[in-house]
Design a protein around this motif. Structure first.
Motif, mmCIF file in Angstrom:
data_model
loop_
_atom_site.group_PDB
_atom_site.id
_atom_site.type_symbol
_atom_site.label_atom_id
_atom_site.label_comp_id
_atom_site.label_asym_id
_atom_site.label_seq_id
_atom_site.Cartn_x
_atom_site.Cartn_y
_atom_site.Cartn_z
ATOM 1 N N LEU A 202 -34.562 18.879 -49.411
ATOM 2 C CA LEU A 202 -34.056 20.221 -49.100
ATOM 3 C C LEU A 202 -35.098 21.085 -48.402
ATOM 4 C CD1 LEU A 202 -32.135 20.937 -52.429
ATOM 5 C CD2 LEU A 202 -31.188 20.102 -50.268
ATOM 6 N N VAL A 203 -36.375 20.871 -48.734
ATOM 7 C CA VAL A 203 -37.443 21.669 -48.129
ATOM 8 C C VAL A 203 -37.465 21.395 -46.621
ATOM 9 C CG1 VAL A 203 -39.941 22.016 -48.011
ATOM 10 C CG2 VAL A 203 -38.816 21.768 -50.231
ATOM 11 N N GLY A 204 -37.480 22.483 -45.852
ATOM 12 C CA GLY A 204 -37.487 22.382 -44.404
ATOM 13 C C GLY A 204 -36.112 22.529 -43.779
ATOM 14 N N MET A 205 -35.057 22.471 -44.605
ATOM 15 C CA MET A 205 -33.706 22.645 -44.062
ATOM 16 C C MET A 205 -33.473 24.113 -43.685
ATOM 17 S SD MET A 205 -31.053 20.329 -46.230
ATOM 18 C CE MET A 205 -30.911 18.586 -45.958
ATOM 19 N N THR A 206 -32.638 24.318 -42.675
ATOM 20 C CA THR A 206 -32.267 25.660 -42.237
ATOM 21 C C THR A 206 -31.061 26.110 -43.050
ATOM 22 O OG1 THR A 206 -33.046 25.199 -40.011
ATOM 23 C CG2 THR A 206 -31.519 27.053 -40.259
ATOM 24 N N ARG B 242 -27.249 16.628 -44.434
ATOM 25 C CA ARG B 242 -28.517 15.922 -44.224
ATOM 26 C C ARG B 242 -28.751 15.586 -42.756
ATOM 27 N NH1 ARG B 242 -29.488 12.491 -49.648
ATOM 28 N NH2 ARG B 242 -28.067 13.657 -50.944
ATOM 29 N N GLU B 243 -27.672 15.326 -42.014
ATOM 30 C CA GLU B 243 -27.816 14.950 -40.605
ATOM 31 C C GLU B 243 -28.321 16.121 -39.763
ATOM 32 O OE1 GLU B 243 -24.876 13.966 -42.358
ATOM 33 O OE2 GLU B 243 -25.947 12.095 -42.713
#
Length: 169
Positions: free
Chosen positions: A105-109, A156-157
């Motif tokens: 999850l870290v780094g996701m917008t 996730r993609e």
């Protein structure tokens, strides 16, 4: 093109335990003994990394006590104090539907259902009741409860999380 290895910090070496090369590990996972499922660990500190193979391990009140192959005495074990324990993300087990590793999850917008960008997940916090997304943006940080009421889709993609949350909450 080969995918770059993603090392995930899972804890750190607190110091030596006993005289036969065992170390105490402070674990940063939901279940302390889950680290024992990984036979190979990477230890890193100050830009230096070393691979170690787990010889034995057991849970303890303060985390884990582990023994690595080739570490046979207290002096050698004490030299590992302060190293971060890392596991290759590719070695993680698949999650169930609707379950996620924090490292993924870290780094996701984070976006709203209308497509407005709220920021990027910089970390998560555990509160006991539920997890909290820490979302960093130009104005600082926003904390969003990681519950179905507020978080819709985790893609996730596209590396996006859709959250029913306003920028000014």
């Amino acid at each position: 093109m080969a995918q770059e290895t993603q090392w995930v910090a899972m804890g750190y070496i607190k110091g030596a335990f006993g005289i036969k090369g065992w170390v105490k590990v402070a674990v940063d996972t939901e279940y302390a003994d889950s680290l024992l499922d990984y036979p190979e660990w990477r230890l890193s500190r100050n830009g230096k990394a070393v691979s170690v193979v787990l010889e034995a391990g057991k849970t303890a009140a303060d985390g884990l006590h582990v023994k690595f192959q080739g570490i046979g005495d207290r002096d050698a074990a004490q030299l590992l104090r302060g190293y971060t324990v890392e596991i290759n993300r590719a070695d993680f087990e698949e999650t169930e539907e609707g379950e996620y590793y924090w490292a993924d999850l870290v780094g996701m917008t984070v976006i709203t259902p209308a497509g407005e960008t709220l920021g990027t997940v910089s970390g998560l916090m555990e509160t006991g009741a539920h997890d909290i997304l820490v979302v960093r943006h130009e104005g600082g940080e926003t904390l969003i409860p990681f519950v179905a009421q507020f978080v819709g889709e985790v893609n996730r993609e596209t590396r996006t999380i859709t959250a029913d949350w306003a920028a000014d909450y």
